[in-house]
Design a protein around this motif. Sequence first.
Motif, PDB file in Angstrom:
ATOM      1  N   GLU A  25       1.938 -21.055 -24.460  1.00 30.68           N
ATOM      2  CA  GLU A  25       0.773 -21.951 -24.564  1.00 30.68           C
ATOM      3  C   GLU A  25      -0.512 -21.237 -24.223  1.00 30.68           C
ATOM      4  O   GLU A  25      -1.516 -21.382 -24.907  1.00 30.68           O
ATOM      5  N   THR A  26      -0.515 -20.493 -23.142  1.00 31.14           N
ATOM      6  CA  THR A  26      -1.717 -19.717 -22.816  1.00 31.14           C
ATOM      7  C   THR A  26      -1.279 -18.343 -22.355  1.00 31.14           C
ATOM      8  O   THR A  26      -0.167 -18.157 -21.861  1.00 31.14           O
ATOM      9  N   GLU A  32      -3.177 -14.922 -20.372  1.00 30.20           N
ATOM     10  CA  GLU A  32      -4.435 -14.364 -19.866  1.00 30.20           C
ATOM     11  C   GLU A  32      -4.216 -12.995 -19.271  1.00 30.20           C
ATOM     12  O   GLU A  32      -3.149 -12.688 -18.740  1.00 30.20           O
ATOM     13  N   GLY A  58       1.299 -15.529 -18.367  1.00 26.43           N
ATOM     14  CA  GLY A  58       1.330 -16.544 -19.403  1.00 26.43           C
ATOM     15  C   GLY A  58       1.971 -17.829 -18.937  1.00 26.43           C
ATOM     16  O   GLY A  58       2.621 -17.884 -17.893  1.00 26.43           O
ATOM     17  N   GLU A  90       7.273 -26.406 -17.967  1.00 28.82           N
ATOM     18  CA  GLU A  90       6.322 -25.298 -17.946  1.00 28.82           C
ATOM     19  C   GLU A  90       6.922 -24.112 -17.217  1.00 28.82           C
ATOM     20  O   GLU A  90       7.529 -24.263 -16.164  1.00 28.82           O
ATOM     21  N   HIS A 118       5.882 -20.190 -15.823  1.00 33.88           N
ATOM     22  CA  HIS A 118       4.859 -19.158 -15.634  1.00 33.88           C
ATOM     23  C   HIS A 118       5.552 -17.810 -15.690  1.00 33.88           C
ATOM     24  O   HIS A 118       6.563 -17.614 -15.030  1.00 33.88           O
ATOM     25  N   SER A 160       0.787  -8.145 -24.561  1.00 36.66           N
ATOM     26  CA  SER A 160       0.256  -9.452 -24.909  1.00 36.66           C
ATOM     27  C   SER A 160       1.187 -10.134 -25.898  1.00 36.66           C
ATOM     28  O   SER A 160       1.776  -9.489 -26.754  1.00 36.66           O
ATOM     29  N   ARG A 198      -0.373 -16.716 -28.815  1.00 37.63           N
ATOM     30  CA  ARG A 198      -0.218 -18.147 -28.531  1.00 37.63           C
ATOM     31  C   ARG A 198       0.628 -18.767 -29.628  1.00 37.63           C
ATOM     32  O   ARG A 198       0.498 -18.422 -30.797  1.00 37.63           O
TER      33      ARG A 198
END
Lengths: 282, 357, 294
Positions: free
Chosen positions: B305-306, B308, B316, B325, B327, B333, B336
């Motif tokens: 989803e994200t 950074e 992420g 969810e 993490h 990288s 998305r």
Amino acid sequence: MRASSRTPLTTRLWAFGVWSVVIFFVLNLLGLIGSVVTSSFATRWLGTWFPAGFTWKWYFAAWDEFQLGDVLWVTFEVVGWVVVISGLLGVPAAYALARREFPGKRFVVLLLLLPLLVPSVTYGIPLATVLYKVGFGGSLVGVILANLVPTVPFVVLVMIPFIEQIDPRIESAARVFGANTFKVFVYVLVPILMPGVLAALLLVLVRTIAMFELTFLVAGPGSQTLVVALYYAVFAAGVRAVQSIDAMAVVYMVTTLIWLIIALRFVNPTQIVARAKRDTSH
Amino acid sequence: MTVGSTKFETLRLEGVKRDFGTFNALRGLDLTIARGEFVALLGPSGCGKTTALNCIAGLLDVTGGRIMLDDTRIDTIRTEERGFGMVFQNYALFPHMTVRRNVGFGLKMRGVPRAEIDRRVEQVIATVRLQGQADKLPGQLSGGQQQRVAIARAIVIEPPLVLMDEPLSNLDAKLRLEMRGEIRRIHQSLGSTTIYVTHDQEEALSLADRIVVLRDGAIRQVGRPDELYAAPAHLDVADFMGYRNRIPGRVTAQDGGRVTISVGETAALIGRPCDGLVDGPAIAMIRPDDLEPTDAAIGIPATVETIEYRGREFHGLARTIANQELHFRSSVSVGRGETIRLGADPARVLIYPGATP
Amino acid sequence: MTDRGPTLTQRLRARGLDGVTLLVLPCVLAIIALFIYPFLYGLWLSFQPKDGTTMGNYDRFFREPFLYKTIWTTLKISIPVTILNLLLAVPIAFRVRLMKHQRLLTTILVLPITLGTVLVAEGMLFYFGPQGWFSRTVMALGLMDHAPSITHGYWGVFLSLLITGFPFTFLLTLSYVTGIEPALEQAAATLGAGPAARFREIFLPLLLPGLAITFCLSFVQAYSVLPSAILVGDPANTTRVISIAAYQAAFEDYDYSLASAIAMIMGAVQLVVVAAILGARTLVYRGPVAAAKG
């Protein structure tokens, strides 16, 4: 309780002494107020702990003898005008003093402190002289003007800390989102300031009902407020039945207490004598 | 004479309880602290850590149990007779006294001669590096300097025990790191026994010899920082130690030091079993740093989803089909919306017994 | 107007003068008209005595014992009562600050302040009178065999000022006492300070400025004792305070000039006391009473 087991005897004795003084004081205070109330309902009360019987008649007697209807009306008129005018003069001034630094600000603050630091009789006599000279002496207008002297500074000094604790960025934010001065005032300032203004004005109200000296020095026969009328009644005691004076005192007490109870819903009792305390969060 | 002026071997809390009306802030704390130890009381706000500290300091009375300093019972003595040094959250510096008088206050109360007070104050002011500030009022100092005064005031009396109540919580991030180092340095140079209350696990991990994790007024776990970090005994301790991913599953195989749980239809996780694990529902706890994209077929499928960039690597957030969810960390990288598989080194996965249905 | 440099409005605004600042004007004008002007007028009037000289009123005041003794009478009542109020208020405020439910007590104590001196005087006449509950209780307990004579004298006024003044002093003191950060006391305790040392070293120095203000405000209250001095005192003699003298000059003799002179003297005496107290205040610490924050 373990707490008491490690409290030394001297500390406990000291606490006991302190509470005894408080209780003694409160008991006498309640006795004092209670005897006025009891007497106002007494048929005959001589040489006994309690009166022989109870009656309402003194209230009717007092109402007629002291023209309480007129006196109450005058009282409400005076108080109403004083509350409105001191709010209109005091709140904007408090806002300016809380938000701006300008030359002479210290002088203005000192000017506002003086009427609260000088006993009312001291400035009341020259003030009464001036009011009589310009023709307001003995009139309702004169009484209202005299009462403004302590109430306007009071409103300002109560409101300054209240306004200071409101973040000025709230107003800036409203401006950024396009509100003009008028809209900032109506939609932002008024709702935020309302509780503080309400509290300050209720305190003014209670203080004005009880304000004796200034009203006494300025009022004439047609412009006496309740507390001044009560003074004259007590002063001339003997002319009328004691119970009837007590009934008037109870009317005065009830008038004050109603407003006091309302005021205490919004303010802390300490605020009646001290400035509003700032919220200190830790 | 204060009890604290004597050297001691251990401080023992024996079933210490503290109730506020019907609320039990402490439900029977048992803890032994040896001389020279740096112990952190760690827990979320409302867990009772400050209450415990205040009970030791004597600022609160205990409502049950007792506190012993070797053979002396101290919970019945008044605060001023315990002789412990305390650093308060807002420092509580006396605003009307200069730095010098603030620091010397405890010595003055002990009736130490003037000349000796001056000498010791001078010395401790140098220890906390406040030379040149001694004649200022606290209001003229910066937050970090006030913090140093508060520490100096507590240690100048050479207390057997120094109590610190979230001393760094009012400082900004940079100053907090700096003062952390300072507190460690002072502790190591003086060797004073310290009890340190904090809600910041990083602070506790970096400072303490031993960490006591509190929750709801009870001790959940006591251990060395590395023990707590690697093997939290409970789910909530793990949660507090930074195990952010909480993945429910079902035990499929147990083999000595390794457990396998199934996650969803296809995926599985292998990890270390924790106390009380039986067959049935289980929960895997994994730090974001340990969960990485993997090629293994048993990896947990999730949609990114994200993502950074955190310098050196990416962090992420991905979502599983079960709408959970996760993490994770990645050295490269990922785009998305991409679906990836996530997995972790079995040594880094903790498997706790799950809620019984 | 050139387009270089700030406009006049901008320059004024830079000094803090803009529309908002003007909001103080109505208030300031009202105070000048209703307080400063009458005061100055009174000052001027006091130098226009009936006998045509300049200092006639002041000469007369300090020559006639009937007049100048009122200063002493006023101070003899107001200073002891203010000190007693303060001496009672401080220890009680220290007890009450530890109470969880202060509100009931503070509400009861706010009663006499809001009811005012006239009502308290009226109540006292009966309550402390020979037929009142107080005298009856004293006699029933056998403390005295006759009713104590409290009203119509010095002690009547003293008590009246205690009843209305103590709550005022107490509530003000309480607001100062509770304004002191509790952690300061705790810090002092952990450093070995017992209750007495904590009071002496921490509370007292932090409270003194507030207590000085409290003293001044309580003193101002007690100083203009007009209604109680007349109603429960002995207004012709032992409680003939200076405000009675001023009132009589103005409203019984219609000598406004002398009345103004007396009012000015009254203000001056009060100012001397207040200035002495506030002057002493500057000798002690005056900063924040909360713990300093970074």
